[in-house]
Scaffold this active site. Structure first.
Site, short mmCIF file in Angstrom:
data_model
loop_
_atom_site.label_atom_id
_atom_site.label_comp_id
_atom_site.label_asym_id
_atom_site.label_seq_id
_atom_site.Cartn_x
_atom_site.Cartn_y
_atom_site.Cartn_z
N PHE A 58 0.81 -1.25 -0.15
CA PHE A 58 -0.05 -0.01 -0.23
C PHE A 58 0.93 1.40 0.14
O PHE A 58 0.19 2.38 -0.09
CB PHE A 58 -1.01 0.10 1.07
N LYS A 59 2.22 1.19 -0.11
CA LYS A 59 3.11 2.25 0.09
C LYS A 59 2.74 3.20 0.88
O LYS A 59 2.49 4.34 0.61
CB LYS A 59 3.35 2.62 -1.50
N ASP A 62 1.39 8.52 5.17
CA ASP A 62 0.55 9.52 5.77
C ASP A 62 0.90 9.92 7.15
O ASP A 62 2.07 9.05 7.52
CB ASP A 62 -0.92 9.03 5.83
N TYR A 65 -1.11 8.36 12.54
CA TYR A 65 -2.26 7.91 13.06
C TYR A 65 -2.93 7.05 11.91
O TYR A 65 -3.39 6.07 11.91
CB TYR A 65 -3.26 8.84 13.70
N THR A 66 -3.21 7.64 10.81
CA THR A 66 -3.73 7.35 9.70
C THR A 66 -2.98 6.16 9.00
O THR A 66 -3.58 5.09 8.49
CB THR A 66 -3.75 8.31 8.45
N GLY A 167 11.64 -4.43 -10.39
CA GLY A 167 11.93 -3.86 -11.62
C GLY A 167 12.47 -4.91 -12.69
O GLY A 167 12.50 -4.34 -13.77
N ILE A 175 19.53 -8.29 -13.64
CA ILE A 175 19.47 -9.46 -13.16
C ILE A 175 20.39 -9.59 -12.03
O ILE A 175 20.87 -10.64 -11.29
CB ILE A 175 19.34 -10.87 -13.88
N GLU A 176 21.59 -8.78 -12.23
CA GLU A 176 22.69 -8.29 -11.26
C GLU A 176 22.26 -7.99 -9.73
O GLU A 176 22.78 -8.42 -8.71
CB GLU A 176 23.77 -7.41 -11.82
N ARG A 188 4.00 -8.29 -14.10
CA ARG A 188 3.70 -8.47 -15.49
C ARG A 188 4.61 -9.42 -16.26
O ARG A 188 3.81 -10.31 -17.11
CB ARG A 188 3.84 -7.14 -16.22
#
Length: 209
Positions: A58-59, A62, A65-66, A167, A175-176, A188
């Site tokens: 959810f990154k 805020d 509290y939130t 990424g 791939i390193e 994806r």
């Protein structure tokens, strides 16, 4: 042991469950983000957690509290861990870690995004974020596979903190990154392929994880 983590950014709950079941034997955890939760409902995390441990991406970004409420909702719906933006500062990081501790969960702080925009502001403070995340009690970090030189620096600063790298695949990450990461996040490249299970299996072989 290094992990392969599926970023399940689809917008249909039943499709998400179908993909998760297909790839279950080839991935270690499933990461869910807003597209799936907002379309299928927060309860989708409970369903997915019956297949694999769920990371609630959810990154969180805020006030304390939130942010604590968001983290609590995630853990109450069977998330194993949550992702919080590191730039929110020590007070929010500490509060999210406090909630995680109640549930025996984990917290990962984003150091910088894997997209090009991550360099515009976040790269300048990412090592400071590592420091603050350590102090707050975060279990790990999110760092880019798309900028290996930055990942090396973050790994050095992180010490034994767990690092998950997004990424690789659609964003052309290196791939390193496997050298420096404890977990590789792929979305994806797996779920949008014709055969998600086979793609996940091949990725494990290529990445040697």
């Amino acid at each position: 042991m290094k992990q392969l983590i599926l970023a399940l950014d689809v917008m249909d709950g039943e499709k998400a469950m179908e993909i998760a079941k297909k790839v279950a034997e080839h991935v270690d955890r499933i990461k869910v983000n807003y597209p799936l939760v907002l379309s299928a409902g927060v309860g989708i995390m409970k369903r997915l957690s019956e297949i694999k441990p769920v990371i609630a991406d959810f990154k969180i970004a805020d006030v304390p509290y939130t942010s604590s409420l968001i983290a609590r909702i995630a853990f109450e719906n069977s998330a194993e861990s949550v992702i919080v933006h590191g730039f929110v500062g020590s007070d929010t990081l500490r509060e999210v870690c406090r909630v995680a501790e109640e549930f025996g969960g984990k917290v990962y702080a984003v150091t910088e995004l894997s997209s090009p925009g991550g360099e515009e502001f976040m790269s300048a403070v990412s090592l400071k974020i590592v420091e603050k995340a350590k102090e707050a009690g975060c279990h790990g970090l999110i760092a880019p596979s798309t900028r290996i030189e930055r990942l090396r620096e973050i790994r050095k600063a992180a010490g034994d903190m767990e690092i998950l790298c997004p990424g690789i695949g659609a964003q052309k990450g290196s791939i390193e990154a496997v050298k420096y990461a404890d977990g590789i996040i792929v979305g994806r490249g797996i779920y949008a392929s014709g055969n998600p299970a086979e793609e996940a299996r091949k990725l494990r072989r290529v990445l040697k994880i």
